[in-house]
Design a protein around this motif. Structure first.
Motif, PDB file in Angstrom:
ATOM      1  N   UNK A 106       0.843  -1.198   0.000  1.00  0.00           N
ATOM      2  CA  UNK A 106       0.000   0.000   0.000  1.00  0.00           C
ATOM      3  C   UNK A 106       0.879   1.249   0.000  1.00  0.00           C
ATOM      4  N   UNK A 107       0.586   2.165  -0.886  1.00  0.00           N
ATOM      5  CA  UNK A 107       1.303   3.442  -0.924  1.00  0.00           C
ATOM      6  C   UNK A 107       0.393   4.532  -0.376  1.00  0.00           C
ATOM      7  N   UNK A 108       0.826   5.162   0.699  1.00  0.00           N
ATOM      8  CA  UNK A 108       0.074   6.257   1.303  1.00  0.00           C
ATOM      9  C   UNK A 108       0.813   7.555   1.020  1.00  0.00           C
ATOM     10  N   UNK A 109       0.085   8.566   0.617  1.00  0.00           N
ATOM     11  CA  UNK A 109       0.739   9.831   0.326  1.00  0.00           C
ATOM     12  C   UNK A 109      -0.237  10.868  -0.188  1.00  0.00           C
ATOM     13  N   UNK A 110       0.292  11.805  -0.934  1.00  0.00           N
ATOM     14  CA  UNK A 110      -0.506  12.918  -1.453  1.00  0.00           C
ATOM     15  C   UNK A 110      -1.199  12.472  -2.742  1.00  0.00           C
ATOM     16  N   UNK A 111      -2.512  12.382  -2.669  1.00  0.00           N
ATOM     17  CA  UNK A 111      -3.299  11.936  -3.824  1.00  0.00           C
ATOM     18  C   UNK A 111      -3.741  13.106  -4.686  1.00  0.00           C
ATOM     19  N   UNK A 112      -4.060  14.250  -4.035  1.00  0.00           N
ATOM     20  CA  UNK A 112      -4.464  15.470  -4.734  1.00  0.00           C
ATOM     21  C   UNK A 112      -3.852  16.657  -4.002  1.00  0.00           C
ATOM     22  N   UNK A 113      -3.670  17.753  -4.751  1.00  0.00           N
ATOM     23  CA  UNK A 113      -3.134  18.962  -4.133  1.00  0.00           C
ATOM     24  C   UNK A 113      -3.688  20.176  -4.879  1.00  0.00           C
ATOM     25  N   UNK A 114      -3.992  21.241  -4.141  1.00  0.00           N
ATOM     26  CA  UNK A 114      -4.557  22.449  -4.753  1.00  0.00           C
ATOM     27  C   UNK A 114      -4.069  23.677  -4.009  1.00  0.00           C
ATOM     28  N   UNK A 136      -1.893   6.676  -3.470  1.00  0.00           N
ATOM     29  CA  UNK A 136      -1.747   8.091  -3.839  1.00  0.00           C
ATOM     30  C   UNK A 136      -1.261   8.230  -5.271  1.00  0.00           C
ATOM     31  N   UNK A 137      -1.807   9.219  -5.957  1.00  0.00           N
ATOM     32  CA  UNK A 137      -1.480   9.395  -7.380  1.00  0.00           C
ATOM     33  C   UNK A 137      -0.417  10.453  -7.642  1.00  0.00           C
ATOM     34  N   UNK A 138       0.022  11.187  -6.608  1.00  0.00           N
ATOM     35  CA  UNK A 138       1.048  12.212  -6.826  1.00  0.00           C
ATOM     36  C   UNK A 138       2.361  11.808  -6.177  1.00  0.00           C
ATOM     37  N   UNK A 139       2.379  11.715  -4.848  1.00  0.00           N
ATOM     38  CA  UNK A 139       3.631  11.455  -4.138  1.00  0.00           C
ATOM     39  C   UNK A 139       3.387  10.418  -3.048  1.00  0.00           C
ATOM     40  N   UNK A 142       6.728  22.390  -3.687  1.00  0.00           N
ATOM     41  CA  UNK A 142       6.549  21.062  -4.284  1.00  0.00           C
ATOM     42  C   UNK A 142       5.705  21.146  -5.551  1.00  0.00           C
ATOM     43  N   UNK A 143       4.621  21.913  -5.511  1.00  0.00           N
ATOM     44  CA  UNK A 143       3.780  22.077  -6.693  1.00  0.00           C
ATOM     45  C   UNK A 143       4.565  22.721  -7.826  1.00  0.00           C
ATOM     46  N   UNK A 160      11.962  19.012   9.913  1.00  0.00           N
ATOM     47  CA  UNK A 160      11.791  17.600   9.552  1.00  0.00           C
ATOM     48  C   UNK A 160      12.234  17.394   8.107  1.00  0.00           C
ATOM     49  N   UNK A 161      12.975  16.304   7.890  1.00  0.00           N
ATOM     50  CA  UNK A 161      13.333  15.899   6.532  1.00  0.00           C
ATOM     51  C   UNK A 161      12.684  14.561   6.254  1.00  0.00           C
ATOM     52  N   UNK A 162      11.980  14.485   5.132  1.00  0.00           N
ATOM     53  CA  UNK A 162      11.324  13.245   4.734  1.00  0.00           C
ATOM     54  C   UNK A 162      11.372  13.149   3.217  1.00  0.00           C
ATOM     55  N   UNK A 163      10.909  12.049   2.683  1.00  0.00           N
ATOM     56  CA  UNK A 163      11.042  11.826   1.244  1.00  0.00           C
ATOM     57  C   UNK A 163       9.797  11.162   0.690  1.00  0.00           C
ATOM     58  N   UNK A 164       9.624  11.299  -0.622  1.00  0.00           N
ATOM     59  CA  UNK A 164       8.527  10.659  -1.316  1.00  0.00           C
ATOM     60  C   UNK A 164       8.921  10.331  -2.737  1.00  0.00           C
ATOM     61  N   UNK A 165       8.201   9.404  -3.316  1.00  0.00           N
ATOM     62  CA  UNK A 165       8.466   9.012  -4.699  1.00  0.00           C
ATOM     63  C   UNK A 165       7.321   9.461  -5.605  1.00  0.00           C
ATOM     64  N   UNK A 166       7.684  10.031  -6.741  1.00  0.00           N
ATOM     65  CA  UNK A 166       6.705  10.517  -7.706  1.00  0.00           C
ATOM     66  C   UNK A 166       6.015   9.343  -8.377  1.00  0.00           C
ATOM     67  N   UNK A 167       4.704   9.383  -8.367  1.00  0.00           N
ATOM     68  CA  UNK A 167       3.915   8.251  -8.854  1.00  0.00           C
ATOM     69  C   UNK A 167       3.749   8.286 -10.374  1.00  0.00           C
ATOM     70  N   UNK A 168       3.612   7.110 -10.987  1.00  0.00           N
ATOM     71  CA  UNK A 168       3.553   7.045 -12.458  1.00  0.00           C
ATOM     72  C   UNK A 168       2.322   7.684 -13.069  1.00  0.00           C
ATOM     73  N   UNK A 169       1.219   7.800 -12.303  1.00  0.00           N
ATOM     74  CA  UNK A 169      -0.016   8.362 -12.856  1.00  0.00           C
ATOM     75  C   UNK A 169      -0.060   9.882 -12.801  1.00  0.00           C
ATOM     76  N   UNK A 170       0.960  10.515 -12.188  1.00  0.00           N
ATOM     77  CA  UNK A 170       0.912  11.969 -12.069  1.00  0.00           C
ATOM     78  C   UNK A 170       1.135  12.630 -13.422  1.00  0.00           C
ATOM     79  N   UNK A 171       0.241  13.579 -13.757  1.00  0.00           N
ATOM     80  CA  UNK A 171       0.339  14.356 -14.993  1.00  0.00           C
ATOM     81  C   UNK A 171       0.414  15.835 -14.616  1.00  0.00           C
TER      82      UNK A 171
END
Length: 388
Positions: A1-9, A166-169, A285-286, A312-323
């Motif tokens: 399971x990948x948990x993260x940022x699915x949408x952002x505005x 998540x579809x972004x990060x 990030x946007x 805080x320093x943390x990391x995320x991976x860019x998801x393949x569905x992000x456009x």
């Protein structure tokens, strides 16, 4: 399971002051602002907008009915709260007609508040994978007219929906935090403008970044070579560049070039919006996602900092569905519709404030969907214009 940022505005008011105009009015070389601090424009927030309305304007862009029904929490990071007791998140729940069966909590630690919300949201969704969390960073940065901090003001909101798949990060599990009682920036309850020790704040920011980045590498075994981009909290964009330069010697020449290119992409929007406090990292990030050229799977390191101080320093991976195209189109529309105001007009808008008694505000000049209409019996009156 990948948990993260699915949408952002993102949302900010449509009025801004050009910092070249401001430099000329203050009898300062414009390059002190354009190059010295890395800012070119600054959002001007009218009295008809506050942390709640800006959050509502941002969040309304991303929530579907399915999202609403799956929400478990609203976590609202801000240091521009509208009440000493009542949570900004519960105002937001009402404005957006969200279900009553959710937690609504306001979080505060200077500019770090939204990141605290993001980390809590990740943990919650990991335990409750059927749920989603709305995370907000919404603030108005105020230091005062003709002050050293004047050119690091601004305002706006970022809304993020955290979910599984998540579809972004996709957020990775390892992160490193550091906290310390520091008086680099603060705003006593009786003040509308912040107090800041600018030199100390810059030094602590860079010290915190290098400390948590070093600890992160020790914890994970990763190095700077494992990152395709580093995104920073950007109260002004030169600060992030200084932090990046502090660790660049750890990378080879090619990686240094790529990280610098990614940083330039990550500050395009912040240069033109100004300081968002809790939302600054996520606007960066946007900007990186819209203006950079990162392939799917890219690892992005993120540094969040809140004065006082927490890092805080943390990391995320860019998801393949992000456009990135939708993100690019949203910001192109936003910048294309903004209105440049003169320095005298900016000063008038800055000096407008809510009185301590009942008032009805003139909202005709405010084009946003959600506005602050005024105060009645010591209660803020908000309006959704789609329901007027």
């Amino acid at each position: 399971m990948t948990v993260g940022i699915d949408k952002i505005a993102f949302f900010a008011p449509d009025t801004y002051v050009d910092l070249t105009d401001l430099a000329q009015a203050r009898d300062v070389d414009p390059n002190k602002y354009l190059i010295g601090i890395g800012q070119s424009e600054q959002t001007v927030v009218p009295v008809t907008q506050d942390a709640v309305t800006m959050a509502a304007n941002a969040a309304s862009k991303l929530l579907t009915e399915t999202d609403r029904q799956a929400l478990g929490m609203v976590l609202f990071g801000t240091e521009s709260g509208v009440d000493h007791s009542k949570s900004a998140a519960v105002y937001l729940r009402s404005l957006l007609d969200l279900p009553a069966s959710i937690r609504t909590v306001e979080l505060k630690h200077a500019c770090y508040g939204a990141t605290a919300g993001l980390m809590m949201a990740k943990d919650y969704v990991t335990l409750h994978p059927e749920k989603k969390v709305l995370v907000i960073g919404s603030d108005i940065a105020r230091y005062g007219l003709n002050t050293p901090g004047e050119v690091t003001q601004g305002g706006g909101a970022v809304a993020m929906l955290v979910s599984q798949n998540a579809r972004i990060l996709a957020l990775e599990d390892d992160s490193v935090v550091k906290s310390e009682d520091a008086m680099d920036f603060w705003r006593p309850l009786y003040r509308k403008e912040a107090l800041v020790d600018g030199h100390a704040s810059e030094n602590i920011y860079i010290d915190f970044f290098t400390a948590v980045f070093d600890d992160y590498q020790k914890l994970t075994g990763r190095t700077i070579e494992d990152f395709d981009a580093l995104a920073f909290h950007l109260p002004f964009t030169k600060m992030g560049l200084k932090a990046l330069r502090a660790v660049l010697p750890q990378a080879n020449d090619l990686k240094q070039q790529r990280l610098l290119e990614a940083f330039e992409a990550s500050r395009v929007y912040n240069r033109r919006v100004g300081n968002l406090y809790t939302g600054s990292l996520y606007l960066s990030l946007m900007s990186l996602l819209a203006n950079g050229e990162l392939p799917a799977g890219s690892r992005i390191g993120l540094f969040s900092y809140g004065s006082g101080a927490e890092g805080e320093f943390f990391a995320g991976q860019l998801m393949p569905d992000f456009d990135p195209q939708a993100l690019q189109a949203d910001f192109a529309q936003f910048f294309g519709q903004r209105r440049r105001v003169s320095v005298p007009a900016y000063e008038r808008l800055f000096n407008q404030s809510l009185p301590d008694h009942d008032v009805l505000l003139d909202t005709k000049a405010d084009s946003a969907r959600f506005v602050l209409r005024g105060i009645t019996h010591d209660q803020r009156q908000y309006q959704d214009r789609t329901k007027a």
